[in-house]
Design a protein around this motif. Sequence first.
Motif, PDB file in Angstrom:
ATOM      1  N   LEU A 182       0.835  -1.200   0.000  1.00 24.28           N
ATOM      2  CA  LEU A 182       0.000   0.000   0.000  1.00 24.28           C
ATOM      3  C   LEU A 182       0.869   1.249   0.000  1.00 24.28           C
ATOM      4  O   LEU A 182       1.691   1.444   0.893  1.00 24.28           O
ATOM      5  CB  LEU A 182      -0.919   0.014   1.232  1.00 24.28           C
ATOM      6  N   GLN A 183       0.680   2.104  -0.993  1.00 20.02           N
ATOM      7  CA  GLN A 183       1.406   3.374  -1.037  1.00 20.02           C
ATOM      8  C   GLN A 183       0.688   4.467  -0.249  1.00 20.02           C
ATOM      9  O   GLN A 183       1.316   5.409   0.228  1.00 20.02           O
ATOM     10  CB  GLN A 183       1.590   3.816  -2.489  1.00 20.02           C
ATOM     11  N   ALA A 184      -0.623   4.369  -0.157  1.00 21.46           N
ATOM     12  CA  ALA A 184      -1.425   5.342   0.602  1.00 21.46           C
ATOM     13  C   ALA A 184      -1.978   4.656   1.850  1.00 21.46           C
ATOM     14  O   ALA A 184      -3.165   4.757   2.164  1.00 21.46           O
ATOM     15  CB  ALA A 184      -2.549   5.895  -0.266  1.00 21.46           C
TER      16      ALA A 184
ATOM     17  N   THR B 283      -8.613  -0.033  -2.944  1.00 21.02           N
ATOM     18  CA  THR B 283      -8.803   1.234  -2.239  1.00 21.02           C
ATOM     19  C   THR B 283      -7.542   2.078  -2.321  1.00 21.02           C
ATOM     20  O   THR B 283      -7.594   3.292  -2.547  1.00 21.02           O
ATOM     21  CB  THR B 283      -9.160   0.980  -0.763  1.00 21.02           C
ATOM     22  N   ASP B 284      -6.388   1.451  -2.169  1.00 26.71           N
ATOM     23  CA  ASP B 284      -5.113   2.168  -2.278  1.00 26.71           C
ATOM     24  C   ASP B 284      -4.968   2.805  -3.659  1.00 26.71           C
ATOM     25  O   ASP B 284      -4.586   3.984  -3.788  1.00 26.71           O
ATOM     26  CB  ASP B 284      -3.965   1.191  -2.025  1.00 26.71           C
TER      27      ASP B 284
ATOM     28  N   THR C 298      -2.460  13.836   2.066  1.00 24.49           N
ATOM     29  CA  THR C 298      -3.471  13.954   1.010  1.00 24.49           C
ATOM     30  C   THR C 298      -4.345  12.712   0.908  1.00 24.49           C
ATOM     31  O   THR C 298      -5.525  12.804   0.567  1.00 24.49           O
ATOM     32  CB  THR C 298      -2.806  14.223  -0.345  1.00 24.49           C
ATOM     33  N   SER C 299      -3.780  11.531   1.211  1.00 24.54           N
ATOM     34  CA  SER C 299      -4.593  10.320   1.123  1.00 24.54           C
ATOM     35  C   SER C 299      -5.651  10.266   2.224  1.00 24.54           C
ATOM     36  O   SER C 299      -6.697   9.629   2.048  1.00 24.54           O
ATOM     37  CB  SER C 299      -3.705   9.074   1.195  1.00 24.54           C
ATOM     38  N   LEU C 300      -5.396  10.944   3.348  1.00 32.08           N
ATOM     39  CA  LEU C 300      -6.400  10.993   4.408  1.00 32.08           C
ATOM     40  C   LEU C 300      -7.626  11.774   3.949  1.00 32.08           C
ATOM     41  O   LEU C 300      -8.765  11.385   4.185  1.00 32.08           O
ATOM     42  CB  LEU C 300      -5.808  11.630   5.663  1.00 32.08           C
ATOM     43  N   THR C 301      -7.361  12.900   3.266  1.00 34.29           N
ATOM     44  CA  THR C 301      -8.467  13.692   2.723  1.00 34.29           C
ATOM     45  C   THR C 301      -9.237  12.894   1.679  1.00 34.29           C
ATOM     46  O   THR C 301     -10.473  12.882   1.663  1.00 34.29           O
ATOM     47  CB  THR C 301      -7.930  14.997   2.110  1.00 34.29           C
ATOM     48  N   ALA C 302      -8.495  12.225   0.792  1.00 31.18           N
ATOM     49  CA  ALA C 302      -9.144  11.421  -0.253  1.00 31.18           C
ATOM     50  C   ALA C 302      -9.974  10.286   0.359  1.00 31.18           C
ATOM     51  O   ALA C 302     -11.062   9.966  -0.135  1.00 31.18           O
ATOM     52  CB  ALA C 302      -8.092  10.859  -1.203  1.00 31.18           C
ATOM     53  N   ALA C 303      -9.470   9.688   1.438  1.00 31.40           N
ATOM     54  CA  ALA C 303     -10.213   8.600   2.090  1.00 31.40           C
ATOM     55  C   ALA C 303     -11.544   9.100   2.637  1.00 31.40           C
ATOM     56  O   ALA C 303     -12.580   8.437   2.491  1.00 31.40           O
ATOM     57  CB  ALA C 303      -9.367   8.015   3.217  1.00 31.40           C
TER      58      ALA C 303
END
Length: 465
Positions: free
Chosen positions: A44-46, A125-126, A153-158
């Motif tokens: 997982l990258q994000a 999802t990642d 940024t991935s937290l916002t996207a999640a």
Amino acid sequence: MAAAPPPTGFAGLPRPGTEAVRTLRTLLDTAALGPVATYQHLGLQAGAGVHLFYASTGYEPVWTQPAGWTAAATEALGWLARAADYGLPPAEYDWQPLQALPDTLRLLQADRLGPRLGLFELQLTDALLRYTTHLQRGRLLSTTLAPAPLATTSLTAADQLRQALDTGTLADFRAACQPTSRAYQQLLLAWQATLAAACPEDSARLLSGEQALFRRVAINLERLRWEAAPDSEYAMVNIPAYRLALVRNGRVVQTHRVVVGAPAMPTPTLNSRIIVFITSPEWRVPYSIAVNELLPKIQRDPGFLADHHYELRNAANERVNPWRVRWRHVTPQTFPYTIRQTAGRTNALGKVVFYFPNRHTVFLHDTPVRSVFARPDRALSHGCVRVENPLLLADYLLRREGTAATLRPALTGPARHEKHRFDLRRGLPLHFRYYTCGGEKGQLRSYPDIYDKDPALLRAFFARP
């Protein structure tokens, strides 16, 4: 800490069993290895965003079911497969390995189905979090061209993805994740129209090859993703297009051809605000121009100054007679003077100059040599931007202020050769940009890479991991 309760209303998604929830919770458990190693082990990258997403759903699967992908997952995989339509490389999001889930499940023993299904769940999802983050903000950092970190940024996207699924608006999610600027939307529409109009063989050609059009479109969409949300009204200079556009509510209302800096003295990209303009200005010659360009001419003929309406001044701002200076002893290192050019037909700034705060000391201005605007190549200045028909720009600025009538006396009245200053209460946002590709009325437009900025961005954007 107890997990957040799963949201209700995930439109069209099946309700999983407790075993699937337990599998995801176990896979994302970071107690043994720590977050970084856990996410790396899962590929997982994000990872932080993936973990937040499933914590908010109570670790319920969203994309997978015992038979394979859900309908929502199939839609999401289609997005990843068509990432090139949005200027993003599909291979970046592992869509081909993810598509293989049904075949993978048929080959697995029953006791291995759960963990493998859970891993596919997390990896989709990642991929989606990376894809939507890249759509919204770009893949690289604008300052260094290094890959943009995904931690925050991935937290916002999640959170955005969870809300989209919770309200059943997954179809609108991708559009909501993209920039809203006119330039971005126009380029995207033109690119997608080009792909739609091409036959399958031509589409494949557009998307392949070292010099493919896709590569140029992709890096310019990337540049546009770096930009902040636009103002409702602004002026934008696209340096490679040699064009200034006035944009109001997403519509171009006025355009001007411009001359920009030569490659040796490039016009910078910047954000500022036009706050004042001056008619019949004098020109205070920059020191570099004075010593590198004017000094040799003065040394050959001190009369050059008077012939071109220049004044020579000393450190006390007193006028100096150039015929009394021993010019053969003056060098660029010892030049003690300043040079000013008075207002008039030969003044390098022309009839009007527009000022805006910036650390580069550049500005917009008129020019007495208007024939240059007929040239196709207009990277000719020392860095400032010369504007064709600048009085139309001045009039536009004053109409916004409600004082347009004040411009005419300054240009045609008895004091027309005197300097007049116009301070703007509202000002106008101004952006200098560098886009070598754009869209106009559904058509792609390519512009010369006059400062050779594309190669470095191409290398970084399409670098192989």
